[in-house]
Design a protein around this motif. Structure first.
Motif, PDB file in Angstrom:
ATOM      1  N   ARG A  98      44.780  33.837  34.344  1.00 26.97           N
ATOM      2  CA  ARG A  98      45.084  33.133  35.597  1.00 26.97           C
ATOM      3  C   ARG A  98      46.560  32.770  35.594  1.00 26.97           C
ATOM      4  NH1 ARG A  98      40.364  29.014  34.354  1.00 26.97           N
ATOM      5  NH2 ARG A  98      41.016  29.720  32.285  1.00 26.97           N
ATOM      6  N   SER A  99      47.287  33.239  36.575  1.00 25.72           N
ATOM      7  CA  SER A  99      48.746  33.135  36.550  1.00 25.72           C
ATOM      8  C   SER A  99      49.244  31.707  36.480  1.00 25.72           C
ATOM      9  CB  SER A  99      49.339  33.828  37.786  1.00 25.72           C
ATOM     10  OG  SER A  99      48.902  33.175  38.981  1.00 25.72           O
ATOM     11  N   TRP A 100      48.465  30.756  36.982  1.00 28.21           N
ATOM     12  CA  TRP A 100      48.926  29.363  37.029  1.00 28.21           C
ATOM     13  C   TRP A 100      48.682  28.605  35.721  1.00 28.21           C
ATOM     14  CZ3 TRP A 100      44.737  31.397  39.578  1.00 28.21           C
ATOM     15  CH2 TRP A 100      43.475  30.922  39.205  1.00 28.21           C
ATOM     16  N   MET A 101      48.004  29.248  34.766  1.00 28.48           N
ATOM     17  CA  MET A 101      47.666  28.541  33.537  1.00 28.48           C
ATOM     18  C   MET A 101      48.887  28.385  32.614  1.00 28.48           C
ATOM     19  SD  MET A 101      44.526  27.600  33.694  1.00 28.48           S
ATOM     20  CE  MET A 101      44.069  27.239  32.004  1.00 28.48           C
ATOM     21  N   ASN A 102      49.597  29.493  32.393  1.00 26.83           N
ATOM     22  CA  ASN A 102      50.769  29.455  31.523  1.00 26.83           C
ATOM     23  C   ASN A 102      51.576  30.738  31.716  1.00 26.83           C
ATOM     24  OD1 ASN A 102      49.473  31.479  29.826  1.00 26.83           O
ATOM     25  ND2 ASN A 102      48.243  29.777  29.017  1.00 26.83           N
ATOM     26  N   ASP A 103      52.746  30.798  31.095  1.00 26.27           N
ATOM     27  CA  ASP A 103      53.626  31.963  31.259  1.00 26.27           C
ATOM     28  C   ASP A 103      52.981  33.236  30.738  1.00 26.27           C
ATOM     29  OD1 ASP A 103      55.515  30.335  32.384  1.00 26.27           O
ATOM     30  OD2 ASP A 103      56.690  30.073  30.528  1.00 26.27           O
ATOM     31  N   GLU A 104      52.231  33.126  29.649  1.00 22.12           N
ATOM     32  CA  GLU A 104      51.603  34.312  29.066  1.00 22.12           C
ATOM     33  C   GLU A 104      50.577  34.910  30.022  1.00 22.12           C
ATOM     34  OE1 GLU A 104      48.940  35.596  25.168  1.00 22.12           O
ATOM     35  OE2 GLU A 104      49.727  33.569  25.338  1.00 22.12           O
ATOM     36  N   ALA A 105      49.746  34.042  30.644  1.00 21.48           N
ATOM     37  CA  ALA A 105      48.749  34.524  31.600  1.00 21.48           C
ATOM     38  C   ALA A 105      49.426  35.133  32.819  1.00 21.48           C
ATOM     39  CB  ALA A 105      47.829  33.375  32.007  1.00 21.48           C
ATOM     40  N   ASP A 106      50.518  34.511  33.306  1.00 24.25           N
ATOM     41  CA  ASP A 106      51.244  35.029  34.462  1.00 24.25           C
ATOM     42  C   ASP A 106      51.821  36.408  34.156  1.00 24.25           C
ATOM     43  OD1 ASP A 106      52.428  34.686  37.133  1.00 24.25           O
ATOM     44  OD2 ASP A 106      54.323  34.643  36.030  1.00 24.25           O
ATOM     45  N   GLU A 107      52.353  36.562  32.940  1.00 25.77           N
ATOM     46  CA  GLU A 107      52.915  37.852  32.544  1.00 25.77           C
ATOM     47  C   GLU A 107      51.834  38.931  32.451  1.00 25.77           C
ATOM     48  OE1 GLU A 107      55.513  39.834  28.877  1.00 25.77           O
ATOM     49  OE2 GLU A 107      55.025  37.694  28.869  1.00 25.77           O
ATOM     50  N   ALA A 108      50.656  38.561  31.927  1.00 23.27           N
ATOM     51  CA  ALA A 108      49.552  39.524  31.822  1.00 23.27           C
ATOM     52  C   ALA A 108      49.135  40.012  33.208  1.00 23.27           C
ATOM     53  CB  ALA A 108      48.371  38.887  31.102  1.00 23.27           C
ATOM     54  N   CYS A 109      49.033  39.085  34.169  1.00 24.69           N
ATOM     55  CA  CYS A 109      48.655  39.460  35.540  1.00 24.69           C
ATOM     56  C   CYS A 109      49.687  40.418  36.133  1.00 24.69           C
ATOM     57  CB  CYS A 109      48.542  38.221  36.416  1.00 24.69           C
ATOM     58  SG  CYS A 109      47.141  37.147  36.025  1.00 24.69           S
ATOM     59  N   ARG A 110      50.966  40.095  35.946  1.00 22.44           N
ATOM     60  CA  ARG A 110      52.020  40.917  36.549  1.00 22.44           C
ATOM     61  C   ARG A 110      52.096  42.297  35.904  1.00 22.44           C
ATOM     62  NH1 ARG A 110      54.801  37.987  40.087  1.00 22.44           N
ATOM     63  NH2 ARG A 110      54.712  35.704  39.927  1.00 22.44           N
ATOM     64  N   GLU A 111      51.874  42.384  34.604  1.00 23.04           N
ATOM     65  CA  GLU A 111      51.891  43.686  33.936  1.00 23.04           C
ATOM     66  C   GLU A 111      50.765  44.584  34.446  1.00 23.04           C
ATOM     67  OE1 GLU A 111      51.754  43.021  29.768  1.00 23.04           O
ATOM     68  OE2 GLU A 111      53.867  42.450  29.595  1.00 23.04           O
ATOM     69  N   LEU A 112      49.577  44.019  34.611  1.00 28.92           N
ATOM     70  CA  LEU A 112      48.445  44.810  35.092  1.00 28.92           C
ATOM     71  C   LEU A 112      48.634  45.203  36.554  1.00 28.92           C
ATOM     72  CD1 LEU A 112      45.574  42.836  33.329  1.00 28.92           C
ATOM     73  CD2 LEU A 112      46.278  45.175  32.837  1.00 28.92           C
ATOM     74  N   GLU A 113      49.210  44.313  37.365  1.00 33.21           N
ATOM     75  CA  GLU A 113      49.487  44.655  38.762  1.00 33.21           C
ATOM     76  C   GLU A 113      50.529  45.773  38.847  1.00 33.21           C
ATOM     77  OE1 GLU A 113      50.616  41.085  40.716  1.00 33.21           O
ATOM     78  OE2 GLU A 113      48.570  40.285  40.809  1.00 33.21           O
ATOM     79  N   ALA A 114      51.528  45.719  37.969  1.00 38.57           N
ATOM     80  CA  ALA A 114      52.557  46.760  37.962  1.00 38.57           C
ATOM     81  C   ALA A 114      51.951  48.112  37.589  1.00 38.57           C
ATOM     82  CB  ALA A 114      53.672  46.383  36.980  1.00 38.57           C
ATOM     83  N   GLU A 115      51.015  48.101  36.625  1.00 32.79           N
ATOM     84  CA  GLU A 115      50.335  49.341  36.247  1.00 32.79           C
ATOM     85  C   GLU A 115      49.531  49.889  37.412  1.00 32.79           C
ATOM     86  OE1 GLU A 115      46.916  50.933  33.122  1.00 32.79           O
ATOM     87  OE2 GLU A 115      47.771  48.932  32.856  1.00 32.79           O
ATOM     88  N   PHE A 116      48.850  48.987  38.133  1.00 30.39           N
ATOM     89  CA  PHE A 116      48.059  49.418  39.292  1.00 30.39           C
ATOM     90  C   PHE A 116      48.980  50.038  40.349  1.00 30.39           C
ATOM     91  CE2 PHE A 116      46.148  48.973  43.433  1.00 30.39           C
ATOM     92  CZ  PHE A 116      44.803  49.259  43.228  1.00 30.39           C
ATOM     93  N   ASP A 117      50.084  49.366  40.645  1.00 28.18           N
ATOM     94  CA  ASP A 117      50.999  49.859  41.682  1.00 28.18           C
ATOM     95  C   ASP A 117      51.581  51.215  41.302  1.00 28.18           C
ATOM     96  OD1 ASP A 117      50.552  47.606  43.207  1.00 28.18           O
ATOM     97  OD2 ASP A 117      52.303  46.524  42.437  1.00 28.18           O
ATOM     98  N   LEU A 118      51.864  51.398  40.000  1.00 31.54           N
ATOM     99  CA  LEU A 118      52.386  52.680  39.533  1.00 31.54           C
ATOM    100  C   LEU A 118      51.388  53.797  39.801  1.00 31.54           C
ATOM    101  CD1 LEU A 118      54.699  54.126  37.881  1.00 31.54           C
ATOM    102  CD2 LEU A 118      53.257  53.729  35.862  1.00 31.54           C
ATOM    103  N   LEU A 119      50.122  53.535  39.470  1.00 31.69           N
ATOM    104  CA  LEU A 119      49.079  54.538  39.702  1.00 31.69           C
ATOM    105  C   LEU A 119      48.865  54.775  41.190  1.00 31.69           C
ATOM    106  CD1 LEU A 119      46.521  53.368  36.986  1.00 31.69           C
ATOM    107  CD2 LEU A 119      47.585  55.627  37.064  1.00 31.69           C
ATOM    108  N   TRP A 120      48.796  53.690  41.953  1.00 34.97           N
ATOM    109  CA  TRP A 120      48.483  53.800  43.385  1.00 34.97           C
ATOM    110  C   TRP A 120      49.547  54.626  44.116  1.00 34.97           C
ATOM    111  CZ3 TRP A 120      44.083  52.527  45.765  1.00 34.97           C
ATOM    112  CH2 TRP A 120      44.057  52.525  47.171  1.00 34.97           C
ATOM    113  N   SER A 121      50.785  54.471  43.665  1.00 31.00           N
ATOM    114  CA  SER A 121      51.870  55.204  44.322  1.00 31.00           C
ATOM    115  C   SER A 121      51.963  56.658  43.878  1.00 31.00           C
ATOM    116  CB  SER A 121      53.204  54.507  44.031  1.00 31.00           C
ATOM    117  OG  SER A 121      53.516  54.585  42.637  1.00 31.00           O
ATOM    118  N   GLY A 122      51.155  57.039  42.866  1.00 35.75           N
ATOM    119  CA  GLY A 122      51.195  58.403  42.369  1.00 35.75           C
ATOM    120  C   GLY A 122      52.379  58.684  41.475  1.00 35.75           C
ATOM    121  N   SER A 123      52.995  57.626  40.918  1.00 33.10           N
ATOM    122  CA  SER A 123      54.218  57.789  40.124  1.00 33.10           C
ATOM    123  C   SER A 123      53.967  57.942  38.632  1.00 33.10           C
ATOM    124  CB  SER A 123      55.141  56.578  40.353  1.00 33.10           C
ATOM    125  OG  SER A 123      55.453  56.440  41.723  1.00 33.10           O
ATOM    126  N   ASP A 124      52.703  57.881  38.222  1.00 29.82           N
ATOM    127  CA  ASP A 124      52.393  58.044  36.796  1.00 29.82           C
ATOM    128  C   ASP A 124      52.293  59.538  36.503  1.00 29.82           C
ATOM    129  OD1 ASP A 124      51.190  58.262  34.266  1.00 29.82           O
ATOM    130  OD2 ASP A 124      50.219  56.320  34.473  1.00 29.82           O
TER     131      ASP A 124
END
Length: 673
Positions: A136-162
């Motif tokens: 949960r991004s609001w819990m701490n910096d580590e959780a926020d970073e985990a959420c953003r890394e997974l979202e970035a991976e999703f966006d990379l795949l969704w855009s067909g850039s992988d």
């Protein structure tokens, strides 16, 4: 983004889709990867099959022959597609598997990521034992970073850039077909789902109360059971013990007699500590496997799923279990973890290093903590535990003042005491105590005299305090004669015959641990009288499932008698025991307290109102008692009489004419002690 998507997941994801339709206007995006056969993957590699063609065929195969719940899901999906609120892309890899299992949620500036081992299949969502972590991004910096890394991976795949993964969007024709085949006349609602779900499970039309479901989910958290009254009634001493421990700085030993509820007291204290300090790691140590299993069962009553280190396997398996618990705490998936371990494992450097690596508050609960007074623990104790709670009916180690001092230095001094005398008639049942004195036979007396003569020639070493291994062996051998006397077996047979073998129920027979033949003779005698029994020794308790099955049969009444040596002395909860025959006992006072506590536990389920203890004590003949006894022999005899007096002291019938007090006084007069 979800690998190994299967059609059986359609029924499992049904509950949320109607709610999503009703409560949100956002778009749902899915990157899924159906199971790809080896031949399909080979065709992709060789260019014989187009990615878009395989994606279409895979989705075609995934559309199930709809039952009512999957049909509901497909109608929800059709409505989402038709309103532009669902986009589906298929991920395909030529040389590997698309193995992601990630759910991403976003609401304005807050983000949530659920990720782990669960595939989007029927078994993955419901049947398998899977592990998911919630960031949960609001819990701490580590959780926020985990959420953003997974979202970035999703966006990379969704855009067909992988470059390693082809992501194919469903054709308009396939989307139109789903809408045409499954979109109904009205938008699916949560009431539709509730009605279909209840029909599928053979229930009436009463709607599902989501608040109740959430309450049930919350009920699985670490909490004190509603039925546990630890501040009032016959167990009010538990609340006083907890208060004393908190007042002592959350360190100390609770000196509570067997049967007074030490386990429940400790877990209640742990839960209250958890409320105070937040995320908490609880490590429970116990000396025997049967106690470890018992602790796991009690912990589950408090809503936790304990990690049983004895069942985990070797060091590698234990390390994996601990790593998973550490991740759950670190990522906020769990707010409290319970690890149950043997004393032997607790003392290992490997285990201590792994526990030390846990961040946050750590509590050690040591059952039968007097066992940890040995050098294997006190020489290098785990000082990293913030909170420490020792449990024992007899925390002072007899004949070991140094070990006791080291024990109290680590855990803290005893901060609360609740004795057997205080407990009887309150949370323990009263008891009758009957002692039967028997004499050594001629052969045993001949051996007794021979050993005594050898001891007398070395008696000066006893007087001077000089250590001698040979002399120690002689003293043990002479004591063994008393414990294994044949007359004890004859007296036991007579007592059981008078009571009636068929009348035996919930009965325990203690044999010596110095000679396996005595237990074998007891078993043979019970077998010859048609008594249903089973022995419970270290051999049985080394296999937790086997010992649990034996105890379950005994508690259910299928076994009349348990025969044992010392394995039931510490901690094992068998409240049904109503009658006991003691053929052998030690000079350790701790055992005297524990054995009585074991027998005096209350059990309303079988109408237990009191217990009966028969103690069989072998002594030399009367003429030998009044003469020919050396100093150590008198010490042995007086030790046995001390034990009889102590057992009799709190019994209902000790002062009766011809009772235990009278018998002891007669014997003391003969011995002159």
């Amino acid at each position: 983004m979800m690998g190994f998507f299967s059609s059986k997941s359609f029924a499992e994801i049904a509950p949320g889709l109607a709610a999503f339709l009703n409560n949100s206007k956002e778009c749902l995006r899915l990157i899924i990867s159906p199971y790809i056969s080896e031949s399909d993957q080979e065709a992709l590699k060789e260019g014989l099959l187009q990615s878009s063609q395989l994606a279409e065929e895979s989705i075609e195969r995934l559309i199930p022959d709809a039952d009512e719940l999957t049909d509901h899901t497909l109608r929800c999906l059709a409505w989402l597609i038709s309103n532009g609120r669902l986009s589906v892309k298929v991920a395909l890899m030529k040389d590997a598997l698309f193995h992601s299992k990630v759910w991403l949620f976003r609401d304005e500036d807050t983000h949530v990521a659920l990720h782990g081992s669960a595939n989007m299949t029927g078994k993955g969502l419901r049947g398998n034992r899977e592990q998911l972590s919630l960031a949960r991004s609001w819990m701490n910096d580590e959780a926020d970073e985990a959420c953003r890394e997974l979202e970035a991976e999703f966006d990379l795949l969704w855009s067909g850039s992988d470059p390693d993964c082809a992501v194919i969007e469903l054709s308009r024709a396939m989307q139109d077909r789903i809408v045409q085949d499954f979109k109904g006349e009205h938008q699916p609602t949560e009431d539709d789902f509730n009605r279909l779900w209840r029909r599928a499970h053979g229930l009436d039309d009463k709607p599902i109360n989501i608040d109740d479901l959430l309450a049930q989910e919350d009920d699985r958290r670490f909490r004190i059971p509603e039925w546990l009254q630890y501040r009032t009634g016959e167990y009010a001493h538990q609340g006083k013990a907890i208060d004393a421990w908190f007042e002592a700085g959350r360190r100390g030993v609770l000196e509570m007699c067997t049967g007074s509820g030490k386990t429940l007291t400790a877990l209640t204290a742990a839960q209250l500590l958890h409320e105070e300090v937040g995320p908490l790691l609880i490590v429970v140590s116990a000396p025997y496997n049967v106690l470890i299993s018992q602790w796991c069962s009690e912990i589950e009553l408090f809503g936790l799923r304990p990690e049983n280190m004895t069942e985990a396997g070797g060091p590698a398996a234990r390390s994996q279990s601990l790593a998973q618990a550490r991740r759950r705490l670190k990522r906020g998936v769990s707010l409290c973890e319970a690890i149950v371990v043997s004393n032997d494992t607790l003392c290992t450097k490997e285990f201590q290093e792994q526990i030390q690596s846990f961040s946050g508050a750590k509590l050690l609960i040591a059952d039968e903590c007097h066992n940890l007074g040995a050098a294997s623990f006190t020489s290098d104790p785990p000082e990293f535990f913030d909170y420490r709670l020792g449990l024992s009916a007899t925390p002072v180690r007899q004949y070991d003042a140094e070990g006791t001092a080291q024990l109290f230095k680590f855990f803290g001094e005893p901060c609360f005491s609740f004795t057997l005398e205080q407990a009887i008639g309150v949370c323990l049942t009263p008891y009758e105590y009957h002692v039967t004195f028997v004499e050594l036979n001629a052969e045993e007396m001949a051996e007794w005299r021979e050993i005594s003569e050898k001891i007398s020639r070395l008696a000066w070493k006893l007087d001077s305090g000089e250590k001698d291994g040979y002399l120690d062996a002689l003293l043990l051998k002479r004591r063994k004669i008393l414990e294994t006397a044949q007359a004890k077996l004859d007296a036991l047979r007579q007592l059981i015959s008078e009571f009636g073998p068929r009348n035996l129920r919930y009965t325990l027979i203690y044999a010596t641990d110095k000679d396996p033949e005595q237990l074998g003779s007891v078993n043979n005698m019970l077998n010859s009288q048609g008594v249903f029994f089973h022995q419970l020794t270290a051999e049985e308790t080394s296999a937790p499932k086997k010992s649990r099955a034996i105890l379950d049969r005994f508690q259910a009444g299928d076994l009349q008698v348990l025969t044992a040596k010392r394995v039931l002395d510490e901690g094992v909860n068998v409240p049904q025991i109503m009658r006991a025959y003691i053929l052998a006992s030690t000079t350790v006072r701790r055992q005297w307290v524990q054995r009585r506590g074991r027998l005096l536990r209350t059990c309303k389920a079988i109408g237990k109102e009191f217990a009966v203890i028969h103690d069989l004590v072998a002594l030399p003949p009367s003429e030998e008692l009044s003469s020919n006894l050396d100093t150590d022999a008198k010490k042995i005899i007086n030790g046995e009489l001390d034990r009889v007096w102590e057992f009799a002291r709190l019994s209902k019938n000790a002062a009766n004419t011809g009772g235990s007090f009278e018998a002891v006084e007669h014997m003391r007069a003969l011995v002159g002690g």
